[in-house]
Structures are given as structure tokens and as C-alpha cells.
Design a protein around this motif. Structure first.
Motif, PDB file in Angstrom:
ATOM      1  N   ILE A 132       0.659  -1.125   0.130  1.00 13.57           N
ATOM      2  CA  ILE A 132      -0.030   0.013  -0.070  1.00 13.57           C
ATOM      3  C   ILE A 132       0.799   1.318  -0.083  1.00 13.57           C
ATOM      4  O   ILE A 132       0.579   2.038  -0.613  1.00 13.57           O
ATOM      5  N   ILE A 135       2.432   1.779  -3.387  1.00 11.00           N
ATOM      6  CA  ILE A 135       1.319   2.317  -4.452  1.00 11.00           C
ATOM      7  C   ILE A 135       1.183   3.812  -4.209  1.00 11.00           C
ATOM      8  O   ILE A 135       1.127   4.619  -4.983  1.00 11.00           O
ATOM      9  N   GLY A 136       1.283   4.153  -2.689  1.00  8.50           N
ATOM     10  CA  GLY A 136       1.079   5.424  -2.347  1.00  8.50           C
ATOM     11  C   GLY A 136       2.591   6.463  -3.013  1.00  8.50           C
ATOM     12  O   GLY A 136       2.242   7.519  -3.382  1.00  8.50           O
ATOM     13  N   LEU A 140      -1.276   4.825  -8.226  1.00 10.91           N
ATOM     14  CA  LEU A 140      -2.047   3.667  -8.277  1.00 10.91           C
ATOM     15  C   LEU A 140      -2.009   2.926  -9.501  1.00 10.91           C
ATOM     16  O   LEU A 140      -2.135   1.668  -9.808  1.00 10.91           O
ATOM     17  N   LYS A 144      -1.667  -1.293 -10.157  1.00  9.89           N
ATOM     18  CA  LYS A 144      -2.617  -1.691 -11.193  1.00  9.89           C
ATOM     19  C   LYS A 144      -1.763  -2.607 -12.158  1.00  9.89           C
ATOM     20  O   LYS A 144      -2.165  -3.962 -12.551  1.00  9.89           O
TER      21      LYS A 144
ATOM     22  N   GLU B  88      -3.191  -6.692   3.850  1.00  9.59           N
ATOM     23  CA  GLU B  88      -2.636  -5.773   2.706  1.00  9.59           C
ATOM     24  C   GLU B  88      -3.227  -6.097   1.565  1.00  9.59           C
ATOM     25  O   GLU B  88      -3.690  -5.265   0.705  1.00  9.59           O
ATOM     26  N   GLN B  91      -6.779  -4.146   1.603  1.00  5.07           N
ATOM     27  CA  GLN B  91      -6.473  -2.517   1.129  1.00  5.07           C
ATOM     28  C   GLN B  91      -6.241  -2.523  -0.202  1.00  5.07           C
ATOM     29  O   GLN B  91      -6.556  -1.547  -0.885  1.00  5.07           O
ATOM     30  N   LEU B  92      -5.255  -3.547  -0.547  1.00  8.09           N
ATOM     31  CA  LEU B  92      -4.860  -3.277  -2.132  1.00  8.09           C
ATOM     32  C   LEU B  92      -6.044  -3.398  -3.073  1.00  8.09           C
ATOM     33  O   LEU B  92      -6.042  -2.540  -3.993  1.00  8.09           O
ATOM     34  N   GLU B  94      -9.180  -2.765  -2.494  1.00 11.00           N
ATOM     35  CA  GLU B  94      -9.806  -1.539  -2.273  1.00 11.00           C
ATOM     36  C   GLU B  94      -9.312  -0.454  -3.154  1.00 11.00           C
ATOM     37  O   GLU B  94     -10.056   0.343  -3.862  1.00 11.00           O
ATOM     38  N   ARG B  95      -8.003  -0.306  -2.857  1.00 14.99           N
ATOM     39  CA  ARG B  95      -7.226   0.668  -3.617  1.00 14.99           C
ATOM     40  C   ARG B  95      -7.431   0.766  -4.869  1.00 14.99           C
ATOM     41  O   ARG B  95      -7.626   1.731  -5.789  1.00 14.99           O
ATOM     42  N   VAL B  96      -7.233  -0.384  -5.594  1.00 14.15           N
ATOM     43  CA  VAL B  96      -7.372  -0.777  -7.170  1.00 14.15           C
ATOM     44  C   VAL B  96      -8.629  -0.830  -7.759  1.00 14.15           C
ATOM     45  O   VAL B  96      -8.853  -1.022  -8.876  1.00 14.15           O
TER      46      VAL B  96
END
Lengths: 487, 160
Positions: A132, A135-136, A140, A144, B88, B91-92, B94-96
Motif C-alpha cells: 500500500i 502504491i502511495g 495507483l 494496477k 494488505e 487494502q490493495l 480496495e485501492r485498485v
């Protein structure tokens, strides 16, 4: 001298088998630190009496992280056992699967496992040192891309190997299944994207790590440096090869020390045993075990990406070769002794794997319907080797005339690095922990010393969700707990 | 989840096979020895996920069935050197913007020693297995999946 004892004891699924113990003296400095690994037990006995043909499936179950490496080493051991040369098309299919696995596995480490330490930063809050946080930092879209690329690469392994986790691809003399011409257009697309992805990853590494002076300083710092021998598979031109070749060993000065076919490994490698751990410490037999020491007089050697690049004269593909040359230039010449350079070397290997995939899917022979040479000889002894993501992986089998297992010896990749990992943890702890200061960031940097090797300690123990996976225990000389810190 | 040559580590597989033999409506049963990011492949596209596993906490009697929900995995507590854990992954996903199970349950049986190579369960784990299966059935029923009596041909998948 009075000692205190600090244990970094993660109890999560995989690393639950590894624990770092740090002993502090009365000044709060590190007296000694080492990595303990309670290994999985009884595999040799478990395999006895089984048909040797089962070994590629059974050994791939040893580890859920790199089943393809075990599958391929076992398959190559079967080639040797049945004294059959792999069919050239079968070999190409195996190499396609294997390089795809290397690319996917290395990408996973760069972005998910080891990468967060650099991409997010070694002193970043622990809750951000993960995918996470990555990605931050990188965005994003990159996140992906990593997920999508990984899945598409696994699609190739899945198609050719049957199942990603327990592939059923390898048979003595070839493979179980060919590649349909209908499939090749999609594979070419994935391969091209894979190469772009690998090159993109190198750029990410340059931008985020190499342009950061503090990171480069950390990589090249004494705390993360050991001058040891290096080992890796090389092709006939002494270029890095993940699937096959002779084992080449170079001295701490970078000169060729030995080069041998894997059948001769017992003439070159011996294993040292310590009472405090189940793990064995392989060393160069003809140099000898001189303890956890570095230099040309100590038989300690290293495997894995940095070692492979040191042990070879170059990469086997053009883009990777360019990156290889730049790597040694940036890090001050060859050989590179900095443990954390494994991250950089791993990215270069991603490029070679990707270029190899591109070459193989564009080879007209890859869709041939003839992909296996049937074995006809009586089995006896077989030794197989591959370069696993984590280093040189050796499978040695002996059977009766029916091919039933009588003896198994595995030198798994992480074990090849075990002595150097123990030295790295000890040195990093000594360099980073002073006056009893055991801050979270410092502890993470000690962990980084072994994480750089991408070690694999087996997979059975599970964590209690929500619990803190890191426990630091301060003990007195008698083992009594002075203080326990959980994070 | 588990490893089928590491004795009691395979207890989740044994429970899953029992559930597969009595197919529930709208339920896919998947066995995997994978961990970390690979689990995304298995979880993506489902509305709910019930994970059956073994666990060695050393904090309760072997055979005890422990249970957690998705909220228990909300926080990432520490980086992991070798894989991404469920927190993780959640959360991952959700983020993508991945279609990921909103409802997640983990049932894990406490086991004594999942580090010895063997293909069978220990007597203790075998004895406790029905309790794990029973709890899994209860969760599936709670989620509205029909009991198997009338379901002999398997059911529609919940994957979209």
C-alpha cells in the motif's frame, strides 16, 4: 561481559520460521546476532520409497512461494536419473515457463516484499512499508500494472504447467504438454508487455533508489557488505542462465575459482552444522569452513541475484547486458559485495528473463507437437539444478532399478546463502544498534539485511490476525525477560 | 488453504473436501497452497469468502476452531518480509477498485506442529475436523447458501 538478549521474532505465516536473536553487552552494543530457522522436518524420509516421477509434484509442495523452481530442479534431476537428454522443444517450453516464473517472482519481490524498504523508505512508519505504501509512492496506475502483469505472466505458467502452484509440466526427457499455435499470439503480447514492464521497473529503481543519495549510501555501507565467494549457473559463454549450465564460482576478487557440472557438486560443496539452528551452512569444500568469516580463506559463498551477476561474465540478452554494465559502474566495479545490491541485480535479472521470454515465444519451434524424448534406460542417480530466484537449487536423487526413491538430498537456494545471511544479520546489528538503542527503524534495517536475499523459510506457521508480528524481548544472561516490546 | 504434505497444515483442505462432497448452492470450493498476492486470483470476483486454514498460535488447545471476520484484518500492523497478508490484500483490492469479497470469514483450527512432512492428519486434528466442518456449514447457512440435501448437481457461482 553482561549480555542482554533482543529477539526479533515475527510470527507471520512464512517468516514464522525465522527469528533474529541479538545479544547486547552491558554497554548496550551488539555482542552477537544470528538468524535462527527451525526448518521443516523429515522430507528425506517422506520421499523414500516413492516413485521418482512423483518428485516434481511432491517437491513443488515444499514451498508455496517457489514451486516452479523445485518442479524444474526435480524434472532436471529426472532427466539425469533416466539418462535422457531433454527434447529441444521440451527444453524451450521449460525455459519459457521458467523464465516467466523468474520474472513474476522477481517482480513480486521488487514491488511487494523487499522493495517497500527502499521505495517507501527504511525509516518510514511500519504501517506504510508494504504494498500500500508502494502504491502511495509510485501511483495507483503502477499498482494496477503490477497486479495485472503478474496475473498475465501466471497465465503462461498456468497454460503450460497445468497449475501455477503445483505444476505438472516436467517429465523426464521433455514436457507433458505442448503449446498450441492458437495461444502464441497472446503469449507474444504478454511477453512484449513483460519486457516493457521489466524496463519500466529498472527506471523506477533508478529514479527512486539510485537518485537518492541516502539509499545509495546505505546500499554501499559497510554494515551491508561482505567479501565472499559467489556462485551461479552460467552458459557456455559464461553468461547468466537461470535454467541450465555449469556452476561457476568466483573468488572475492572476482576471479574464477571453480566451474563444474552439477553432477560434481559433492566435490565442491560441503555443509557445516551449528548446534543453535536446524539450518545447515554450505561452504566450498576445497577452501574449508573457517567460521562465519569473509575473505578468500573462508569457504563461505553467496548465491542469488548479486552472486549470479558476480559469478558470470555478463547477461545473456542485450538489454540486460546494458543494465549489467551500468550496475557495476554505479556500484564501483566487479565484484559487488553489497548485500542490498541484490535488489538492483534482481531488476536486471527481470530484464533478462523478459527478453528470454520474448525470444522463446517468437521461436517457431515453440509450438511443435514433438516435445519429449522417451527415456529407455534404467535409473540410478540423478542430480538437477536451476537458479531459483533465491539462488542455486540442487536436487539429488538415488533410486533402485524400478525408479523408487532410495535417497534424497536437496540444497535449497536459501540454504546456499545461510552462512552469509547469518553474517549479514550479525554485521548489520553491530553497525546499527549502539548504546542499547533498538528503535523500530533500526530493527527494520537489520531485517533488511536478510530480506535482501529474498529468503524462503518454508511455509506452515500461521499468524493470529491483528496481533503484532514483531516481538522484541530483552533478556538477562540467564534468559530472564527484562522487557518485551511488541509492534 | 494449507500444505497437503505437512500433516495438520492440510486440515483446511480436509474440511473443504468434506464441503465439496455435499455441494452448497452458489459456492465454489478452491484448494490452494499459495499465500500473499496469489490469493487475489482466488478471491477476486466473489462477494463472500470463507477461508479454512490451520493455525499454530500456541495459545490454545490443539483442535480449537478460531474465527475472524474481515474487520479483524482492517489494520496492517507490520511489514512482512516475505508475503502480503490478508490486511494488505484487502487494502490493495480496495485501492485498485477490485471486485473483492465484502464479507470474509476465516476459520482456522489450532494445530500442534505443522512442520513435519506427512500426508495424514494427527489423531487430534482428525477428531476435531467435524467441528471445523460444522462451523463452516453454519457460516454458509448464515450467508444464505442452501443446505445440500436438494443440491446434487452443484449450484451457480457467485462470481460475477
Amino acid at each position: 561481559m553482561k549480555q542482554r538478549h533482543v529477539a526479533i521474532d515475527p510470527i507471520t505465516r512464512l517468516e514464522g520460521h525465522g527469528k533474529i536473536d541479538i545479544f547486547l553487552n552491558d554497554k548496550g552494543d551488539v555482542d552477537h546476532a544470528y538468524l535462527q530457522i527451525p526448518e521443516l522436518r523429515g522430507f528425506e524420509v517422506f520421499s523414500l520409497g516413492r516413485p521418482s516421477e512423483d518428485m516434481p509434484q511432491i517437491t513443488s509442495r515444499i514451498c508455496g512461494v517457489c514451486p516452479t523452481a523445485h518442479h524444474m530442479a526435480a524434472t532436471k534431476a529426472l532427466d539425469d536419473l533416466y539418462q535422457v537428454e531433454c527434447h529441444p522443444v521440451g527444453r524451450k517450453i521449460r525455459e519459457l515457463v521458467y523464465n516467466t516464473f523468474m520474472l513474476e517472482d522477481h517482480a513480486l519481490h521488487v514491488y511487494i516484499l523487499g522493495g517497500p524498504d527502499f521505495i517507501v523508505g527504511p525509516d518510514a512508519p511500519k504501517e506504510l512499508r508494504n504494498v500500500i505504501g508502494v502504491i502511495g509512492k509510485v501511483g495507483l496506475d503502477v499498482g494496477k500494472k503490477v497486479i495485472s502483469m503478474r496475473r498475465r505472466l501466471r497465465g503462461i505458467i498456468n497454460y503450460a504447467g497445468g497449475k501455477v502452484i503445483h505444476p505438472v509440466l516436467g517429465l523426464p526427457g521433455g514436457v507433458a504438454k505442448g503449446i498450441s499455435p492458437d495461444q502464441i499470439a497472446e503469449f507474444k503480447q504478454i511477453a512484449a508487455e513483460g519486457l516493457e514492464f521489466a524496463k519500466f521497473t529498472l527506471q523506477v529503481f533508478k529514479d527512486i533508489v539510485l537518485k537518492n543519495e541516502a539509499y545509495v549510501k546505505l546500499i554501499t555501507s559497510d554494515a551491508f557488505t561482505h567479501k565472499t565467494y559467489y556462485m551461479g549457473l552460467v552458459d557456455k559463454d559464461n553468461k547468466v542462465n537461470f535454467y541450465d549450465g555449469d556452476v561457476r564460482v568466483v573468488t572475492p576478487e572476482g576471479k574464477e575459482y571453480a566451474k563444474f557440472p552439477i553432477r560434481d557438486y559433492l566435490q565442491h560443496i560441503n555443509e557445516h552444522v551449528e548446534p543453535w539452528t536446524y539450518i545447515k551452512f554450505p561452504f566450498l569444500k576445497n577452501v574449508g569452513w573457517k567460521g562465519f568469516t569473509e575473505g578468500g580463506r573462508s569457504g563461505v559463498y553467496a548465491v542469488a541475484p548479486m552472486a549470479r551477476l558476480n559469478a558470470a561474465d555478463g547477461m545473456a540478452t542485450p538489454e540486460a547486458q546494458k543494465a549489467y554494465e551500468e550496475y557495476f559502474k554505479v556500484l564501483g566495479g566487479k565484484p559487488v559485495h553489497h548485500t542490498l545490491a541484490n535488489h538492483y541485480a534482481r531488476v536486471i535479472e527481470m530484464i533478462q528473463a523478459a527478453e528470454t521470454i520474448v525470444a522463446l515465444v517468437n521461436d517457431p519451434q515453440i509450438t511443435s507437437k514433438d516435445f519429449r524424448t522417451l527415456p529407455t534406460k534404467t535409473p540410478k542417480i540423478g542430480v538437477g539444478v536451476v537458479e531459483a530466484p533465491r539462488g542455486t537449487l540442487i536436487h539429488h536423487y538415488e533410486t533402485d532399478e524400478r525408479g523408487l526413491m532410495r535417497k534424497t538430498n536437496l540444497i535449497v537456494a536459501t540454504i546456499g546463502n545461510s552462512a552469509r545471511i547469518a553474517m549479514s544479520v550479525d554485521k548489520a546489528a553491530k553497525g546499527l544498534i549502539k548504546g542499547g538503542n533498538v528503535s523500530d527503524g533500526l530493527l527494520n534495517q537489520v531485517e533488511m539485511a536478510f530480506r535482501a536475499y529474498d529468503p524462503c523459510f518454508g511455509c506452515a506457521t500461521h499468524t493470529l490476525p491483528g496481533e503484532m508480528p514483531l516481538i522484541v524481548t530483552l533478556r538477562d544472561l540467564k534468559g530472564g525477560v527484562i522487557k518485551e516490546i511488541r509492534r | 488453504m494449507g500444505n497437503d504434505i505437512l500433516g495438520d497444515d492440510a486440515v483446511g483442505f480436509h474440511a473443504a473436501r468434506s464441503l465439496r462432497s455435499e455441494p452448497f448452492e452458489g459456492v465454489d470450493v478452491v484448494e490452494t497452497g499459495e499465500a500473499g498476492l496469489a490469493l487475489l486470483d482466488h478471491l477476486e470476483g466473489y462477494d463472500r469468502a470463507l477461508i479454512l486454514d490451520a493455525i499454530a498460535t500456541g495459545k490454545c488447545r490443539p483442535g480449537t476452531v478460531l474465527s475472524w471476520g474481515r474487520k479483524d484484518f482492517k489494520d496492517i500492523v507490520s511489514p512482512s518480509p516475505h508475503f502480503s497478508g490478508l490486511p494488505e490484500l484487502i487494502q490493495l483490492a480496495e485501492r485498485v477498485g477490485m471486485h473483492f469479497p465484502k464479507d470474509m470469514r476465516v476459520l482456522a483450527m489450532e494445530v500442534e506442529d505443522p512442520t513435519v512432512f506427512r500426508e495424514s492428519l494427527t489423531p487430534g486434528a482428525a477428531q476435531a475436523l467435524p467441528a471445523l466442518v460444522s462451523e463452516a456449514r453454519r457460516v454458509l447457512a448464515e450467508w444464505g447458501h442452501a443446505q445440500p440435501a436438494a443440491m446434487l448437481t452443484g449450484g451457480p457461482r457467485t462470481r460475477r
